[in-house]
Design a protein around this motif. Structure first.
Motif, short mmCIF file in Angstrom:
data_model
loop_
_atom_site.label_atom_id
_atom_site.label_comp_id
_atom_site.label_asym_id
_atom_site.label_seq_id
_atom_site.Cartn_x
_atom_site.Cartn_y
_atom_site.Cartn_z
N THR A 1 -11.41 8.03 -1.23
CA THR A 1 -10.52 8.09 -0.06
C THR A 1 -9.83 9.45 0.10
N HIS B 1 0.84 -1.19 0.00
CA HIS B 1 0.00 0.00 0.00
C HIS B 1 0.87 1.24 0.00
N GLY C 1 -4.94 -5.39 1.01
CA GLY C 1 -6.01 -5.59 1.99
C GLY C 1 -6.08 -4.55 3.08
N ARG D 1 -7.33 -1.51 4.93
CA ARG D 1 -8.63 -0.86 4.79
C ARG D 1 -8.45 0.65 4.79
N THR E 1 -4.19 -4.33 12.78
CA THR E 1 -5.52 -3.85 12.38
C THR E 1 -6.45 -5.05 12.31
N GLU F 1 -7.72 -6.13 9.81
CA GLU F 1 -7.40 -6.83 8.56
C GLU F 1 -6.04 -7.53 8.63
#
Ligand SMILES: [Zn+2]
Length: 471
Positions: A338, A309, A327, A329, A368, A370
């Protein structure tokens, strides 16, 4: 209103006046007139009578289509004049009487249509822009942020000018421009709204003066300008086209400044050494930290088998750019957008601002819902505002990265409000209703598309500039 129009149409076709038809169905002509003008609704028994009297079936009268083009225009005028938009102008309404010519009616309706279109455009554009931006991010996610066609074009151009080492010099950029039939010209008086101007007639690309601080950005700017040409861009018809083209020229510039083969070699070696660091990648190719981090996202999945990310976050925590295919979030609004949303206070994109020593990257593990992610964040400043650039990966990939031995670790349960958004209960109690604050407006990229030939650039200023310089 359509029903009234259809009754009038068939009455006229049957050669009856209002009074004559009224007599046959036992109501006054004035009552019939109200029905024809849509001011009264007839009962079904009356409708049957009217249908029989004018020689048609009831369904012919109830058909929702206007009986003629003239009738359609009359209905449209009536609707337009009844709109809130028209009422806001404070002008009187005009009835489309028999005396009004078809031409006058066409003109009035045409102007109403344009008025409504402009109003819709003014409202829809920021919304459309946000939607287009979100769709593009989601589309790039499915491609792992990798565009092989553009990589190939960039490699070919570099081969043409014989570039085979790491960082691309300004001289090489000039030679690429020459190979495309352009001369790079640095000027002090570019239109305020333009980053660069390309004179297609005379084969020139105008850029800001070479001496401005952070001048390495100039190579990127020159390449972006060439990108439009190399990638065969036409004038963007929609905001989505505009965003797509901007993404492509940025990608192209990055693919030339950080060429595919050299970049992948460099990063694969760093991975083999378990020492991946965006700061090294940045320094090896002489680009900004943000450019290096974004380029890393292009190559990480396709060539290094890493999901990643990327975040660019302002010092108030608002996202200005984000990408993920691992993945994480991202904070999003109801439309899925966003940009302008706030990331968790416990993410390294924000905790990095609290450090006093910011010369190197900041490393952190974040737990997190996730999963756990490893992040490295570099802070920077644009003069007025600080920002942070973050590259992160799922925990399992952290073993390839510099900084993995960090003991920094936080826990985030966002978007759960209890994570970091809701104030502490005692503070709420003390301050609720006792303070006032005025919000700062976020000037993110998603402003309405101006009507000039090039989004965001003033045509007049642009052409005057070209005129002055082509003499
Ligand atoms: Zn949080």
């Amino acid at each position: 209103m359509t029903l009234g129009q259809r009754i009038r149409h068939f009455r006229a076709a049957a050669g009856l006046t209002l009074d004559q038809l009224g007599e046959r169905v036992s109501i006054a002509g004035s009552q019939l007139s109200l029905i024809e003008n849509g001011k009264r609704e007839p009962r079904l028994t009356l409708l049957s009578g009217i249908a029989a009297a004018v020689g048609v079936q009831v369904p012919d009268l109830l058909d929702p289509a206007p009986p003629s083009r003239r009738a359609a225009l009359e209905i449209e005028l009536d609707r337009a004049q009844g709109s809130t938009l028209y009422a806001s102008l404070g002008l009187p309404g005009i009835r489309a009487s028999k005396g009004m010519t078809d031409e006058t009616l066409e003109v009035l309706v045409g102007m109403h249509r344009e008025l409504a279109r402009r109003a819709r455009e003014a409202i829809a554009t920021p919304e459309e822009a946000r939607r287009a931006n979100t769709e593009l991010r989601q589309h790039m996610r499915t491609l792992d942020n990798y565009l092989p066609e553009i990589e190939q074009i960039a490699e070919q151009l570099l081969a043409d000018v014989g570039h085979s080492t790491g960082a691309l010099t300004h001289r090489s950029v000039s030679r690429i421009a020459e190979s495309l039939g352009f001369e790079l010209v640095h000027v002090h008086d570019l239109p305020h709204s333009a980053r660069s101007v390309t004179d297609l007639a005379n084969g020139r690309i105008y850029l800001p003066p070479a001496s401005i601080p952070g001048g390495h950005g100039l190579r990127g700017m020159a390449l972006q300008a060439m990108g439009h040409r190399v990638l065969g861009h036409e004038h963007p018809a929609t905001y989505a086209d505009f965003l797509q083209q901007r993404l492509e020229i940025n990608y192209f510039a990055a693919a030339v400044l950080m060429p595919l083969r050299q970049s992948v070699d460099f990063l694969q070696q760093a991975k083999a050494d378990r020492n991946i660091a965006v700061e090294d990648f940045r320094d090896a190719f002489g680009v900004t930290h943000e450019a290096a981090a974004l380029r890393f996202t292009n190559l990480a999945t396709a060539h290094l088998d890493l999901e990643v990310h990327f975040l660019r976050v302002d010092d108030d925590g608002a996202v200005s750019k984000a990408y993920e295919n691992d993945g994480l979030r991202l904070p999003v609004d109801v439309t899925g957008s966003t940009e302008g949303q706030f990331v968790c206070r416990h993410w390294s994109a924000r905790t990095a601002f609290t450090r006093t020593n910011r010369t190197t990257e900041f490393y952190q593990y974040t737990d997190t819902p996730e999963g756990t992610f490893f992040d490295s964040t570099q802070t920077g400043t644009t003069g007025a505002q600080e920002f942070s650039i973050t590259i992160g990966v799922p925990f399992a990939h952290s073993k390839w990265f510099r900084g993995r031995e960090t003991s920094n670790r936080t826990s985030s349960t966002c978007p759960d409000e209890n994570c970091c958004r809701r104030p502490a209960a005692d503070l709420s109690q003390r301050w609720s209703g006792k303070a006032w604050s005025s919000a700062k407006l976020h000037a993110h990229i998603l402003s309405p598309l101006p009507s000039g030939t090039f989004p965001g650039v003033d045509d007049r200023e642009l052409y005057e500039f070209l005129e002055a310089h082509s003499a």
